[in-house]
Design an enzyme around this catalytic site. Structure first.
Site, PDB file in Angstrom:
ATOM      1  CE1 TYR A 152      -2.917  -7.706  10.592  1.00  0.00           C
ATOM      2  CE2 TYR A 152      -5.106  -8.525  10.041  1.00  0.00           C
ATOM      3  CZ  TYR A 152      -4.056  -7.646   9.811  1.00  0.00           C
ATOM      4  OH  TYR A 152      -4.159  -6.719   8.799  1.00  0.00           O
ATOM      5  CG  LEU A 186       0.681   2.409   5.393  1.00  0.00           C
ATOM      6  CD1 LEU A 186       1.591   3.030   4.340  1.00  0.00           C
ATOM      7  CD2 LEU A 186      -0.547   1.826   4.728  1.00  0.00           C
ATOM      8  CB  ILE A 215      -0.959   0.002   1.217  1.00  0.00           C
ATOM      9  CG1 ILE A 215      -1.943  -1.176   1.117  1.00  0.00           C
ATOM     10  CG2 ILE A 215      -1.717   1.330   1.310  1.00  0.00           C
ATOM     11  CD1 ILE A 215      -2.888  -1.339   2.318  1.00  0.00           C
TER      12      ILE A 215
END
Ligand code: NAD
Ligand code: UDX
Length: 387
Positions: free
Chosen positions: A183, A94, A27
């Protein structure tokens, strides 16, 4: 680069400096490209790797050379981080371990990366009065409510039981021994912490929940630009199988459903958040394409068709095989059943909608995969095996 650009309320956009952590990933590389090509903003690009943004950093004669700087650092243990956040107007985080094969096999690294390592970033932004855009995930929703209804219940067809809404859907994870959810749980807790920093200390934040963004440069092809035993996300797994003319592996029958959005569409949404702080601050945004829903089996079939078209090669006789999740991912794997983003909030605040169909995004992405990797795979597979 365009000049005289205005935001959604007609105000002139002023150039800012962005500290982008994880800028060298999938990304991040697309966001850096967009910011360099179409905006006047500066980027302090932070990552441990820069292979995916090398084309933006070299040669030094590139038109944006004075607007992007790469800082190779690991945010786990580097005192330069706070200085970089202080130099910037906005921080975008990110950085994360975000491949499902790691969640159940490296749960400690996964939890540290997604929660503990993100803590100083939130703290430095809050203490220094800096704005934060934090990347969370659609996985915070976990499973749909509908997944718990009987298979033949008509309520399973009712969107109230499966559409995922930022401000009302619950977060439904499996039991602790299903380490897959390490996660999602870490991401959920950092979301709650950021939200609380906003509520108690006035942190200006935006949280992004990406729904399966895909496109060129996602992850790695095992044995070519990543470890041969590595397991990337599904786009790279299936690309690797197609490039090697192997059957695509369908985990537990490929019945799970996903909505896929083209990375270039999704980046437009992030740019709107960057340049419209008054509309984005304090919000959590789903960013996905509800019109691109398929089962993983359908994705495999479509990728097989598209790859034949772009490579000119016929598909193999047995294009897919079934594999159990235990065999593929190991103990402790579990799955999200279905992921349809509700688009009300992002439509209302930013007027954003995705444009690219699944077929079109696969066509451009698999053209890239074929051009980038087909020769390297041929060379690697024709090497004589050492005796
Ligand atoms: N791609 C998607 O569809 C998707 C979906 C949901 C959530 N997300 C979230 O978006 C973010 C970016 O995802 P991506 O797909 O670009 O992943 P990616 O793995 O390609 O990028 C993450 C980058 O962060 C860097 N990084 C990790 N730990 C670091 C550290 N300690 N110090 C410095 N750099 C570090 C990595 O080197 C990598 O370049 C992640 O937070 C992920 O959880 C992505
Ligand atoms: O070879 C493969 C790889 C994957 N799969 C299946 O394909 C589906 C999608 O798998 P992905 O690897 O893309 O990952 P998931 O969609 O499950 O999770 C992702 O979602 C959002 C982000 O936070 C992360 O990038 C990741 O957790 C899963 O059902 C998986 O079991 C296969 O059937 N075969």
């Amino acid at each position: 680069m365009a000049t005289g650009r205005v935001d959604l309320d007609g105000n002139t956009i002023k150039p800012i400096t962005i500290c982008m952590i994880g800028a060298g990933g999938f990304i991040g590389s697309h966001l850096c490209e967009k910011l360099m090509a179409d905006t006047p903003h500066k980027v302090l690009a932070v990552d441990v790797y820069n292979d995916k943004i090398k084309h933006l950093l070299e040669p030094s004669s590139l038109p944006w050379a004075d607007r992007i700087q790469f800082h190779r650092l690991n945010i786990k243990n580097d005192s330069r981080l706070e200085g970089l956040i202080r130099m910037a107007d906005l921080t975008i985080n990110l950085a994360a371990i975000c491949t499902p094969a790691d969640y159940n096999t490296r749960p400690l690294d996964t939890i540290y990366s997604n929660f503990i390592d993100a803590l100083p970033v939130v703290k430095y932004c809050s203490e220094n009065g800096k704005r934060l855009i934090h990347f969370s995930t659609c996985e915070v929703y976990g499973k749909t409510i509908g997944a718990f209804l009987p298979k033949d219940s008509p309520l399973r067809q009712d969107p109230n039981y499966y559409v995922l809404k930022e401000d009302s859907s619950p977060c439904i994870f499996g039991s602790i021994e299903k380490q897959r959810w390490s996660y999602a749980c870490a991401k959920q807790l950092i979301e709650r912490l950021i939200y609380a920093e906003g509520a108690e200390n006035g942190l200006e934040f935006t949280i992004v929940r990406p729904f399966n963004w895909i496109g060129p440069r996602m992850d790695f092809i095992p044995g070519i630009d990543g470890p041969s035993e590595g397991v990337p996300r599904v786009l790279a797994c299936f690309s690797n199988n197609l490039l090697r003319r192997e059957p695509l592996k369908l985990v537990d029958g490929g019945q799970s459903q996903r909505t896929f959005v083209y990375i270039k569409d999704a980046i437009e949404a992030v740019l709107l958040m960057i340049e419209n702080p008054a509309r984005a601050n304090g919000h959590i945004f789903n960013v996905g394409n509800p019109n691109n829903e398929v089962t993983v089996r359908q994705l495999a079939e479509m990728m097989t068709q598209v790859y034949s078209k772009v490579s000119g090669e016929s598909s193999i006789e047995t294009p897919t095989i079934d594999v159990s999740s235990k065999e593929f991912y190991g103990e402790g794997y579990d799955d999200s059943d279905k992921r349809i983003p509700d688009m009300t909030i992002i439509n209302r605040q930013l007027g954003w909608n995705p444009k690219t169909s699944l077929w079109d995004l696969l066509e451009s992405t698999l053209t890239y995969q074929h051009r980038t990797y087909a020769e390297a795979i041929k060379k690697a597979t024709s090497k004589p095996v050492a005796s």
